[in-house]
Design a protein around this motif. Sequence first.
Motif, PDB file in Angstrom:
ATOM      1  N   THR A  47     101.580  16.774  20.842  1.00 25.76           N
ATOM      2  CA  THR A  47     100.187  16.689  20.096  1.00 25.76           C
ATOM      3  C   THR A  47     100.308  15.843  18.765  1.00 25.76           C
ATOM      4  OG1 THR A  47     100.682  18.955  19.150  1.00 25.76           O
ATOM      5  CG2 THR A  47      99.319  18.953  21.096  1.00 25.76           C
ATOM      6  N   ASP A  79      97.108  11.664  17.678  1.00 24.87           N
ATOM      7  CA  ASP A  79      96.266  10.934  16.766  1.00 24.87           C
ATOM      8  C   ASP A  79      96.528   9.249  16.909  1.00 24.87           C
ATOM      9  OD1 ASP A  79      94.551  12.887  16.016  1.00 24.87           O
ATOM     10  OD2 ASP A  79      95.706  13.400  14.266  1.00 24.87           O
ATOM     11  N   GLU A 106      97.921   3.290  18.341  1.00 25.10           N
ATOM     12  CA  GLU A 106      99.150   2.842  17.605  1.00 25.10           C
ATOM     13  C   GLU A 106     100.343   3.227  18.119  1.00 25.10           C
ATOM     14  OE1 GLU A 106      99.040   1.386  14.725  1.00 25.10           O
ATOM     15  OE2 GLU A 106      96.765   1.269  14.379  1.00 25.10           O
ATOM     16  N   GLU A 136      93.475  19.309  24.141  1.00 22.92           N
ATOM     17  CA  GLU A 136      93.453  18.876  22.871  1.00 22.92           C
ATOM     18  C   GLU A 136      93.241  17.468  22.752  1.00 22.92           C
ATOM     19  OE1 GLU A 136      93.848  20.822  20.300  1.00 22.92           O
ATOM     20  OE2 GLU A 136      94.070  19.304  18.813  1.00 22.92           O
ATOM     21  N   ARG A 179      90.003  15.898  20.365  1.00 21.78           N
ATOM     22  CA  ARG A 179      90.218  15.122  19.163  1.00 21.78           C
ATOM     23  C   ARG A 179      89.645  13.714  19.420  1.00 21.78           C
ATOM     24  NH1 ARG A 179      96.457  15.754  16.735  1.00 21.78           N
ATOM     25  NH2 ARG A 179      96.564  17.894  17.006  1.00 21.78           N
ATOM     26  N   TRP A 204      86.009  14.489  18.393  1.00 22.55           N
ATOM     27  CA  TRP A 204      85.962  14.374  16.782  1.00 22.55           C
ATOM     28  C   TRP A 204      86.045  13.100  16.439  1.00 22.55           C
ATOM     29  CZ3 TRP A 204      85.106  18.409  13.732  1.00 22.55           C
ATOM     30  CH2 TRP A 204      85.390  18.219  12.323  1.00 22.55           C
ATOM     31  N   ALA A 240     102.930  14.101  10.464  1.00 27.78           N
ATOM     32  CA  ALA A 240     101.615  14.585  10.806  1.00 27.78           C
ATOM     33  C   ALA A 240     101.621  15.932  11.447  1.00 27.78           C
ATOM     34  CB  ALA A 240     101.251  13.326  11.651  1.00 27.78           C
ATOM     35  N   LEU A 241     100.568  16.460  11.070  1.00 29.11           N
ATOM     36  CA  LEU A 241     100.539  18.159  11.468  1.00 29.11           C
ATOM     37  C   LEU A 241      99.903  18.100  12.694  1.00 29.11           C
ATOM     38  CD1 LEU A 241     100.577  19.572   7.993  1.00 29.11           C
ATOM     39  CD2 LEU A 241     102.786  19.449   9.397  1.00 29.11           C
ATOM     40  N   PRO A 242     100.114  18.817  13.434  1.00 22.07           N
ATOM     41  CA  PRO A 242      99.227  19.252  14.664  1.00 22.07           C
ATOM     42  C   PRO A 242      98.074  19.830  13.900  1.00 22.07           C
ATOM     43  CG  PRO A 242     100.978  20.797  14.797  1.00 22.07           C
ATOM     44  CD  PRO A 242     101.464  19.782  13.827  1.00 22.07           C
ATOM     45  N   ALA A 243      96.693  19.529  14.733  1.00 23.66           N
ATOM     46  CA  ALA A 243      95.478  20.077  14.158  1.00 23.66           C
ATOM     47  C   ALA A 243      95.487  21.680  14.426  1.00 23.66           C
ATOM     48  CB  ALA A 243      94.426  19.372  14.604  1.00 23.66           C
ATOM     49  N   VAL A 249      92.794  23.414  15.287  1.00 27.52           N
ATOM     50  CA  VAL A 249      91.578  23.349  15.369  1.00 27.52           C
ATOM     51  C   VAL A 249      90.754  24.631  15.613  1.00 27.52           C
ATOM     52  CG1 VAL A 249      89.638  22.094  16.580  1.00 27.52           C
ATOM     53  CG2 VAL A 249      91.694  20.714  15.805  1.00 27.52           C
ATOM     54  N   THR A 284      87.343  24.712  14.907  1.00 28.28           N
ATOM     55  CA  THR A 284      86.043  24.281  15.019  1.00 28.28           C
ATOM     56  C   THR A 284      85.655  23.640  16.288  1.00 28.28           C
ATOM     57  OG1 THR A 284      86.580  22.334  13.968  1.00 28.28           O
ATOM     58  CG2 THR A 284      85.865  23.925  12.649  1.00 28.28           C
ATOM     59  N   TYR A 288      96.552   0.873  11.765  1.00 29.42           N
ATOM     60  CA  TYR A 288      97.234   1.657  10.448  1.00 29.42           C
ATOM     61  C   TYR A 288      97.830   0.502   9.728  1.00 29.42           C
ATOM     62  CZ  TYR A 288      97.359   5.895  13.261  1.00 29.42           C
ATOM     63  OH  TYR A 288      96.968   7.133  13.767  1.00 29.42           O
ATOM     64  N   MET A 341      99.530   7.225   7.897  1.00 24.06           N
ATOM     65  CA  MET A 341      99.379   8.230   8.846  1.00 24.06           C
ATOM     66  C   MET A 341      99.511   9.608   8.236  1.00 24.06           C
ATOM     67  SD  MET A 341     102.552   6.399  11.297  1.00 24.06           S
ATOM     68  CE  MET A 341     102.424   7.523  12.667  1.00 24.06           C
ATOM     69  N   LEU A 355      96.055  10.076   6.907  1.00 26.63           N
ATOM     70  CA  LEU A 355      94.949  10.196   8.081  1.00 26.63           C
ATOM     71  C   LEU A 355      95.034  11.586   8.559  1.00 26.63           C
ATOM     72  CD1 LEU A 355      92.784   8.383   9.284  1.00 26.63           C
ATOM     73  CD2 LEU A 355      94.384   7.432  10.902  1.00 26.63           C
ATOM     74  N   SER A 356      96.078  11.932   8.860  1.00 24.66           N
ATOM     75  CA  SER A 356      96.335  13.289   9.572  1.00 24.66           C
ATOM     76  C   SER A 356      95.613  14.337   8.643  1.00 24.66           C
ATOM     77  CB  SER A 356      97.718  13.764   9.724  1.00 24.66           C
ATOM     78  OG  SER A 356      97.847  14.893  10.273  1.00 24.66           O
ATOM     79  N   ARG A 361      91.842  14.285   8.456  1.00 25.48           N
ATOM     80  CA  ARG A 361      91.410  15.047   9.831  1.00 25.48           C
ATOM     81  C   ARG A 361      91.484  16.399   9.622  1.00 25.48           C
ATOM     82  NH1 ARG A 361      94.072  10.347  13.454  1.00 25.48           N
ATOM     83  NH2 ARG A 361      92.178   8.943  13.750  1.00 25.48           N
ATOM     84  N   LEU A 392      88.973  17.598   6.999  1.00 24.14           N
ATOM     85  CA  LEU A 392      87.521  17.173   7.319  1.00 24.14           C
ATOM     86  C   LEU A 392      87.133  18.531   8.415  1.00 24.14           C
ATOM     87  CD1 LEU A 392      85.043  15.492   7.459  1.00 24.14           C
ATOM     88  CD2 LEU A 392      86.013  14.233   9.262  1.00 24.14           C
ATOM     89  N   ARG A 393      88.322  18.888   9.354  1.00 24.43           N
ATOM     90  CA  ARG A 393      87.685  19.992  10.451  1.00 24.43           C
ATOM     91  C   ARG A 393      87.643  21.423   9.491  1.00 24.43           C
ATOM     92  NH1 ARG A 393      92.720  17.571  13.238  1.00 24.43           N
ATOM     93  NH2 ARG A 393      91.638  16.280  14.755  1.00 24.43           N
TER      94      ARG A 393
END
Lengths: 249, 171
Positions: A7, A11, A17, A39, A43, A46, B86-89, B91, B93, B132, B147, B150-151, B154, B157-158
């Motif tokens: 995951t 993104d 990319e 997932e 995204r 989103w 980058a972290l997994p979302a 989520v 919401t 990117y 990156m 951006l992560s 996101r 924002l969520r």
Amino acid sequence: MSHELWTAQLDAYLDGELDSAEMAKLDSHLRECPACAAEGLRRLQWKKNVQSAAAQRYGADPKLRERLQKNISPEKPVRRWWPAYAVTMAVLLLLAGIAVLREGSRQERNSRIISELVDLHVSTLASSTPVDVVSTDRHTVKPWFAGRIPFTFDLPELQGSPFELVGGRVSYLEQSPGAELIFRVRKHQISVFIFQERAIPKGLPNVGPVDARSFHLEAWTHNDLRYFVIGDAAREDIQALSNLLKGQM
Amino acid sequence: MSFEQLAMPLFERLYNFAHWLTQNRDEAEDLVQETYAKALKGFSSFQPGTNFKAWMFRILRNTFLNSRTGLRAATVPLDPAEGDPALPAEVQTPETILIDRTSREIMQAAIEELPIAYREVLLLCEVEEMSYQEIAATVAIPIGTVMSRLSRARRLLRQAVERKLQLRSAS
């Protein structure tokens, strides 16, 4: 590879990319892993929501665009007086040139017509049968032309004048039929040509008296008929006969 | 191609981005005008074949950061997590909500609340669909930072949208 690692790439995958090898691996995993696939779909949705909310969120004032356009457009060449002047002069010169050419053409045409009339006159003098109707009587000559030419005309009373009517013949100018009347004054013969105006090239002016190859000529128009008086008689005689012809009109 | 031919098609996009950055119509107009003036002046230094769009957005962004609003916005501290991988979302919401008018307004308000450093990379990625690398060139940061920002953008924002949706439900 754990779910978290997969995951973590989502993104970058959705942003396009990943390189092709990574892309293929993740594709394969998403087909086998419903959780990662779900997932990925969330995204993707989103991304679309963000794009939908942010793109074209603010519209610019059209006047701003106009101002910018005006500011950045390459400067139009400054209009100077001389290009317009040059154009005007060029047009005037062109018009003048056309006028000169037209005048030259008109003069050339007139000259050709006059030359043709002279030739007709000379050929009549040289002919063994200069006239087709031999008569000194205008009341004989005039009716003879009836049916031979597409118009009629009047002849003057010559009594008391130095002129004598010899006769007449049908003549052609520019392929149009007309009347040629032969008059005699003393030992000179004078031809009077009568053609329809429409048979004569337009623009041919009334001339005369003019000299052409030692011949004198006078021309005028009356009732849509064009009269030419030509001969080697004195210019005064040409003029006098012309006046006689005009006088009975 | 002339500057006009290259730059004018970007006008609406640049204005939209400028307004997102400034959050003010007049300032956005000034920013766009100044951007075009600077770009025109420096067009001779632009290397044909390179990314003109990124070049224009970079000029706009730099111009913004040098403005009063930009300087103020730049002082907002970034989330300390910047630089992390980058972290997994996380989520919670419902991303699949239909983006109706109210949801769109919530989303817009949430984007406006993002610190400028996150807002710009998010907009360049999602709206301008820059790569990117293009974002890195525009914002003048390494791709890794693009990156991570951006992560982070996101995720923030969520969280903001979720918070606003909860408030709406509560009311």
